[in-house]
Scaffold this active site. Structure first.
Site, PDB file in Angstrom:
ATOM      1  N   PHE A  59     -15.476   3.529   6.776  1.00  0.00           N
ATOM      2  CA  PHE A  59     -14.106   3.906   6.432  1.00  0.00           C
ATOM      3  C   PHE A  59     -13.841   3.954   4.925  1.00  0.00           C
ATOM      4  O   PHE A  59     -12.714   4.195   4.500  1.00  0.00           O
ATOM      5  CB  PHE A  59     -13.107   2.964   7.117  1.00  0.00           C
ATOM      6  CG  PHE A  59     -13.296   1.490   6.814  1.00  0.00           C
ATOM      7  CD1 PHE A  59     -12.831   0.932   5.636  1.00  0.00           C
ATOM      8  CD2 PHE A  59     -13.959   0.659   7.720  1.00  0.00           C
ATOM      9  CE1 PHE A  59     -12.997  -0.413   5.352  1.00  0.00           C
ATOM     10  CE2 PHE A  59     -14.128  -0.700   7.449  1.00  0.00           C
ATOM     11  CZ  PHE A  59     -13.643  -1.231   6.254  1.00  0.00           C
ATOM     12  N   ASN A  70      -1.951  -0.094   6.968  1.00  0.00           N
ATOM     13  CA  ASN A  70      -1.453  -1.394   7.422  1.00  0.00           C
ATOM     14  C   ASN A  70      -0.580  -2.093   6.377  1.00  0.00           C
ATOM     15  O   ASN A  70      -0.476  -3.315   6.355  1.00  0.00           O
ATOM     16  CB  ASN A  70      -2.622  -2.270   7.903  1.00  0.00           C
ATOM     17  CG  ASN A  70      -3.675  -2.487   6.853  1.00  0.00           C
ATOM     18  OD1 ASN A  70      -3.540  -2.022   5.727  1.00  0.00           O
ATOM     19  ND2 ASN A  70      -4.722  -3.206   7.203  1.00  0.00           N
ATOM     20  N   HIS A 102      -2.019  -5.434   1.365  1.00  0.00           N
ATOM     21  CA  HIS A 102      -3.328  -6.033   1.092  1.00  0.00           C
ATOM     22  C   HIS A 102      -3.102  -7.445   0.584  1.00  0.00           C
ATOM     23  O   HIS A 102      -2.139  -7.692  -0.150  1.00  0.00           O
ATOM     24  CB  HIS A 102      -4.069  -5.237   0.005  1.00  0.00           C
ATOM     25  CG  HIS A 102      -5.198  -6.019  -0.606  1.00  0.00           C
ATOM     26  ND1 HIS A 102      -6.441  -6.068  -0.031  1.00  0.00           N
ATOM     27  CD2 HIS A 102      -5.241  -6.845  -1.685  1.00  0.00           C
ATOM     28  CE1 HIS A 102      -7.205  -6.877  -0.763  1.00  0.00           C
ATOM     29  NE2 HIS A 102      -6.498  -7.356  -1.764  1.00  0.00           N
ATOM     30  N   TYR A 127     -12.153  -1.546  -4.048  1.00  0.00           N
ATOM     31  CA  TYR A 127     -12.726  -1.784  -2.713  1.00  0.00           C
ATOM     32  C   TYR A 127     -14.262  -1.675  -2.714  1.00  0.00           C
ATOM     33  O   TYR A 127     -14.847  -1.394  -1.667  1.00  0.00           O
ATOM     34  CB  TYR A 127     -12.117  -0.819  -1.699  1.00  0.00           C
ATOM     35  CG  TYR A 127     -10.791  -1.278  -1.116  1.00  0.00           C
ATOM     36  CD1 TYR A 127     -10.676  -2.498  -0.427  1.00  0.00           C
ATOM     37  CD2 TYR A 127      -9.646  -0.496  -1.216  1.00  0.00           C
ATOM     38  CE1 TYR A 127      -9.457  -2.915   0.121  1.00  0.00           C
ATOM     39  CE2 TYR A 127      -8.423  -0.905  -0.661  1.00  0.00           C
ATOM     40  CZ  TYR A 127      -8.356  -2.125   0.005  1.00  0.00           C
ATOM     41  OH  TYR A 127      -7.153  -2.538   0.558  1.00  0.00           O
ATOM     42  N   GLU A 185      -9.699  -9.564  -8.170  1.00  0.00           N
ATOM     43  CA  GLU A 185      -8.630  -8.585  -7.908  1.00  0.00           C
ATOM     44  C   GLU A 185      -7.470  -8.731  -8.887  1.00  0.00           C
ATOM     45  O   GLU A 185      -6.900  -7.734  -9.332  1.00  0.00           O
ATOM     46  CB  GLU A 185      -8.147  -8.741  -6.461  1.00  0.00           C
ATOM     47  CG  GLU A 185      -9.220  -8.319  -5.464  1.00  0.00           C
ATOM     48  CD  GLU A 185      -8.818  -8.537  -4.009  1.00  0.00           C
ATOM     49  OE1 GLU A 185      -7.703  -9.025  -3.751  1.00  0.00           O
ATOM     50  OE2 GLU A 185      -9.633  -8.199  -3.136  1.00  0.00           O
ATOM     51  N   LYS A 240       0.834  -1.212   0.000  1.00  0.00           N
ATOM     52  CA  LYS A 240       0.000   0.000   0.000  1.00  0.00           C
ATOM     53  C   LYS A 240       0.872   1.267   0.000  1.00  0.00           C
ATOM     54  O   LYS A 240       2.095   1.197   0.226  1.00  0.00           O
ATOM     55  CB  LYS A 240      -0.915  -0.042   1.226  1.00  0.00           C
ATOM     56  CG  LYS A 240      -1.947  -1.182   1.173  1.00  0.00           C
ATOM     57  CD  LYS A 240      -2.897  -1.131   2.373  1.00  0.00           C
ATOM     58  CE  LYS A 240      -3.943  -2.245   2.282  1.00  0.00           C
ATOM     59  NZ  LYS A 240      -4.930  -2.155   3.395  1.00  0.00           N
TER      60      LYS A 240
HETATM   61  P1  ATP Z   1      -7.087  -5.856   2.894  1.00  0.00           P
HETATM   62  O1  ATP Z   1      -8.409  -6.081   2.196  1.00  0.00           O
HETATM   63  O2  ATP Z   1      -6.525  -4.459   2.683  1.00  0.00           O
HETATM   64  O3  ATP Z   1      -6.099  -6.943   2.636  1.00  0.00           O
HETATM   65  P2  ATP Z   1      -8.211  -6.952   5.268  1.00  0.00           P
HETATM   66  O4  ATP Z   1      -8.830  -7.962   4.369  1.00  0.00           O
HETATM   67  O5  ATP Z   1      -7.392  -7.437   6.419  1.00  0.00           O
HETATM   68  O6  ATP Z   1      -7.328  -5.938   4.467  1.00  0.00           O
HETATM   69  P3  ATP Z   1     -10.711  -5.502   5.199  1.00  0.00           P
HETATM   70  O7  ATP Z   1     -11.773  -5.745   6.199  1.00  0.00           O
HETATM   71  O8  ATP Z   1     -10.861  -6.057   3.819  1.00  0.00           O
HETATM   72  O9  ATP Z   1      -9.314  -5.985   5.838  1.00  0.00           O
HETATM   73  O10 ATP Z   1     -10.488  -3.935   5.131  1.00  0.00           O
HETATM   74  C1  ATP Z   1      -9.811  -3.364   4.029  1.00  0.00           C
HETATM   75  C2  ATP Z   1      -8.898  -2.277   4.531  1.00  0.00           C
HETATM   76  O11 ATP Z   1      -9.687  -1.215   5.048  1.00  0.00           O
HETATM   77  C3  ATP Z   1      -7.989  -2.663   5.687  1.00  0.00           C
HETATM   78  O12 ATP Z   1      -6.803  -3.299   5.291  1.00  0.00           O
HETATM   79  C4  ATP Z   1      -7.688  -1.316   6.286  1.00  0.00           C
HETATM   80  O13 ATP Z   1      -6.700  -0.614   5.500  1.00  0.00           O
HETATM   81  C5  ATP Z   1      -9.015  -0.608   6.140  1.00  0.00           C
HETATM   82  N1  ATP Z   1      -9.871  -0.775   7.323  1.00  0.00           N
HETATM   83  C6  ATP Z   1     -10.490  -1.892   7.733  1.00  0.00           C
HETATM   84  N2  ATP Z   1     -11.196  -1.688   8.855  1.00  0.00           N
HETATM   85  C7  ATP Z   1     -11.011  -0.386   9.157  1.00  0.00           C
HETATM   86  C8  ATP Z   1     -11.473   0.465  10.207  1.00  0.00           C
HETATM   87  N3  ATP Z   1     -12.282  -0.002  11.171  1.00  0.00           N
HETATM   88  N4  ATP Z   1     -11.072   1.754  10.198  1.00  0.00           N
HETATM   89  C9  ATP Z   1     -10.263   2.234   9.226  1.00  0.00           C
HETATM   90  N5  ATP Z   1      -9.801   1.491   8.199  1.00  0.00           N
HETATM   91  C10 ATP Z   1     -10.160   0.199   8.176  1.00  0.00           C
HETATM   92 MG    MG Z   2      -9.895  -7.424   2.612  1.00  0.00          MG
END
Ligand code: ATP
Ligand code: MG
Length: 137
Positions: A57, A112, A115, A49, A126, A9
């Protein structure tokens, strides 16, 4: 063999963590079969997304994901989806296991670093979102 989409990211690229992420996934035995650097528009991040569009968010996340360049990769291996998610750690770095990428480097739940796809159907969507068949080895 399974395939998954990995993204370093904007925070990971900005902080010089591309090599660290690549080192960890290669050490795990996952094979990179496609790789490029892109800077997504807001609309491209929203499309990527789209599953999260009703989440509170969403606006912040798509602003962040289009704020700078990212590195997108296709990884291949047995159980690649789960193995890469294990390397990444939990979404919230505070809950992520010791030694995971997010635990070691993430600074906020949103920022974080990486992804990874979460299931075979989302991985297929994706990968197709960023790569055509000529770009995948
Ligand atoms: P990713 O899809 O990015 O691999 P993930 O599958 O672990 O991460 P998701 O639930 O798909 O998590 O959320 C996508 C992204 O949205 C997260 O990686 C994070 O960057 C952001 N995100 C998720 N939850 C929150 C939250 N509560 N507040 C802010 N940002 C969030
Ligand atoms: Mg995810």
């Amino acid at each position: 063999m399974e395939r998954t989409l990995s993204i370093v990211k904007p925070d990971g690229v900005e902080r010089g963590l591309i090599g660290e992420v690549v080192r960890r996934l290669e050490k795990e035995g996952l094979k990179i079969i496609a790789m490029k650097m892109i800077h997504m528009t807001r609309a491209q991040a929203e499309g990527f997304y789209a599953v999260h569009r009703e989440r509170p968010f969403f606006e912040s996340l798509t602003t962040f994901m289009s704020s700078g360049p990212v590195v997108v990769m296709v990884l291949e291996g047995e159980d690649a989806i789960l193995r890469y998610r294990t390397l990444m750690g939990a979404t919230n770095y505070k809950d992520a296991a010791e030694g995971t990428i997010r635990r070691d480097f993430a600074t906020e739940i949103e920022r974080n670093v990486v992804h990874g796809s979460d299931a075979p159907d989302t991985a297929a969507f994706e990968i197709g979102y960023f790569f055509n068949s000529f770009e995948i080895m």
